[in-house]
Scaffold this motif. Structure first.
Motif, PDB file in Angstrom:
ATOM      1  N   ARG A 137       0.868  -1.243   0.105  1.00  0.00           N
ATOM      2  CA  ARG A 137      -0.099   0.086   0.078  1.00  0.00           C
ATOM      3  C   ARG A 137       0.840   1.240   0.018  1.00  0.00           C
ATOM      4  O   ARG A 137       0.537   2.413  -0.353  1.00  0.00           O
ATOM      5  N   SER A 138       2.037   1.114   0.532  1.00  0.00           N
ATOM      6  CA  SER A 138       2.810   2.412   0.631  1.00  0.00           C
ATOM      7  C   SER A 138       4.194   2.326  -0.023  1.00  0.00           C
ATOM      8  O   SER A 138       4.802   0.963  -0.068  1.00  0.00           O
ATOM      9  N   ARG A 139       4.975   3.197  -0.448  1.00  0.00           N
ATOM     10  CA  ARG A 139       6.222   3.152  -1.249  1.00  0.00           C
ATOM     11  C   ARG A 139       7.223   2.631   0.154  1.00  0.00           C
ATOM     12  O   ARG A 139       8.214   1.910  -0.130  1.00  0.00           O
ATOM     13  N   LEU A 140       7.026   3.001   1.302  1.00  0.00           N
ATOM     14  CA  LEU A 140       7.811   2.835   2.440  1.00  0.00           C
ATOM     15  C   LEU A 140       8.043   1.381   2.606  1.00  0.00           C
ATOM     16  O   LEU A 140       8.895   0.722   2.793  1.00  0.00           O
ATOM     17  N   ASP A 141       6.723   0.653   2.675  1.00  0.00           N
ATOM     18  CA  ASP A 141       6.557  -0.771   2.695  1.00  0.00           C
ATOM     19  C   ASP A 141       7.280  -1.595   1.705  1.00  0.00           C
ATOM     20  O   ASP A 141       8.187  -2.614   1.737  1.00  0.00           O
ATOM     21  N   ALA A 142       7.020  -1.237   0.355  1.00  0.00           N
ATOM     22  CA  ALA A 142       7.748  -1.619  -0.676  1.00  0.00           C
ATOM     23  C   ALA A 142       9.306  -1.425  -0.699  1.00  0.00           C
ATOM     24  O   ALA A 142      10.195  -2.356  -0.823  1.00  0.00           O
ATOM     25  N   ASN A 143       9.947  -0.380  -0.197  1.00  0.00           N
ATOM     26  CA  ASN A 143      11.255  -0.097  -0.250  1.00  0.00           C
ATOM     27  C   ASN A 143      11.656  -1.042   1.097  1.00  0.00           C
ATOM     28  O   ASN A 143      12.863  -1.442   0.728  1.00  0.00           O
ATOM     29  N   VAL A 159      11.185  -0.784  -7.170  1.00  0.00           N
ATOM     30  CA  VAL A 159       9.752  -0.310  -7.002  1.00  0.00           C
ATOM     31  C   VAL A 159       8.942   0.219  -8.089  1.00  0.00           C
ATOM     32  O   VAL A 159       9.483   1.412  -8.535  1.00  0.00           O
ATOM     33  N   VAL A 160       7.749  -0.010  -8.327  1.00  0.00           N
ATOM     34  CA  VAL A 160       7.026   0.694  -9.427  1.00  0.00           C
ATOM     35  C   VAL A 160       5.653   0.657  -8.911  1.00  0.00           C
ATOM     36  O   VAL A 160       5.209   0.125  -8.017  1.00  0.00           O
ATOM     37  N   THR A 161       4.810   1.459  -9.299  1.00  0.00           N
ATOM     38  CA  THR A 161       3.647   2.113  -8.953  1.00  0.00           C
ATOM     39  C   THR A 161       2.582   0.994  -9.742  1.00  0.00           C
ATOM     40  O   THR A 161       2.825   0.614 -11.120  1.00  0.00           O
ATOM     41  N   ASP A 162       1.488   0.424  -9.190  1.00  0.00           N
ATOM     42  CA  ASP A 162       0.741  -0.445  -9.719  1.00  0.00           C
ATOM     43  C   ASP A 162      -0.557  -0.629  -8.916  1.00  0.00           C
ATOM     44  O   ASP A 162      -0.944  -0.236  -8.069  1.00  0.00           O
ATOM     45  N   ARG A 163      -1.660  -0.991  -9.561  1.00  0.00           N
ATOM     46  CA  ARG A 163      -2.782  -1.342  -9.084  1.00  0.00           C
ATOM     47  C   ARG A 163      -2.687  -2.713  -8.238  1.00  0.00           C
ATOM     48  O   ARG A 163      -2.083  -3.804  -8.675  1.00  0.00           O
TER      49      ARG A 163
END
Length: 179
Positions: A137-143, A159-163
């Motif tokens: 849900r957040s870029r922080l979690d993905a990073n 990291v990329v944005t996606d649905r």
């Protein structure tokens, strides 16, 4: 209609046309079955098939998958719990990009074994296949997850944005009663 579906339909139409041309140029053998080297027509394989011989096996499988609930009490006061899924804007980690379907398929199998707790996705953006993992849900979690992905052997991951799929556990009262 998506571009992907359109391309698939065009490819299938081309194959159908070429297959009908090939069969129309040959004579039908006396037994009505095509045999060309190691290839035979579909009719040659379907002729001995009798689906009714498998009915008993299907029935056994159906019975084996039914759950036995006789040992459980049907408590009217117990709530029903299920998971709802919806798509929201979020982030995923992209592991690989390639124009080759075979390469992305093999990489997907490896990634599914490495990242058992995360979902693995193949995205086709013509002419490139993209292998992605996770529903963040957040870029922080993905990073935070990215460092683990890099340690697993994907140094070029990013990291990329996606649905993404957001799963929510929902507790619904039984018999329509509200608490």
């Amino acid at each position: 209609m998506t571009v992907r579906a359109l391309l698939l339909m065009v490819a299938l139409a081309g194959l159908a046309c070429s297959a009908s041309k090939e069969t129309s140029e040959r004579e039908t053998p006396p037994n009505g079955q095509w045999v060309d080297g190691d290839r035979a027509s579909l009719a040659a394989f379907e002729a001995p098939l009798r689906p009714s011989t498998y009915d008993d096996e299907v029935e056994l499988v159906d019975r084996g998958q039914r759950s036995d609930t006789s040992g459980f009490d049907d408590d009217e006061g117990t709530d029903s719990v299920h998971t709802e899924e919806r798509f929201v804007q979020g982030f995923r980690i992209q592991l690989l990009t390639t124009p080759h379907f075979d390469e992305v398929s093999q990489a997907r199998q490896v990634a599914a074994q490495l990242f058992e707790t995360d979902s693995v996705y193949v995205v086709f953006d013509p002419p490139i296949y993209k292998l992605r993992v996770g529903d963040y849900r957040s870029r922080l979690d993905a990073n935070r997850a990215l460092s683990g992905v890099i340690r697993q052997g994907y140094p070029d991951a990013w990291v990329v944005t996606d649905r993404v799929v957001q799963r929510t556990v929902v507790r619904a009262p039984r018999n329509g009663r509200e608490e």
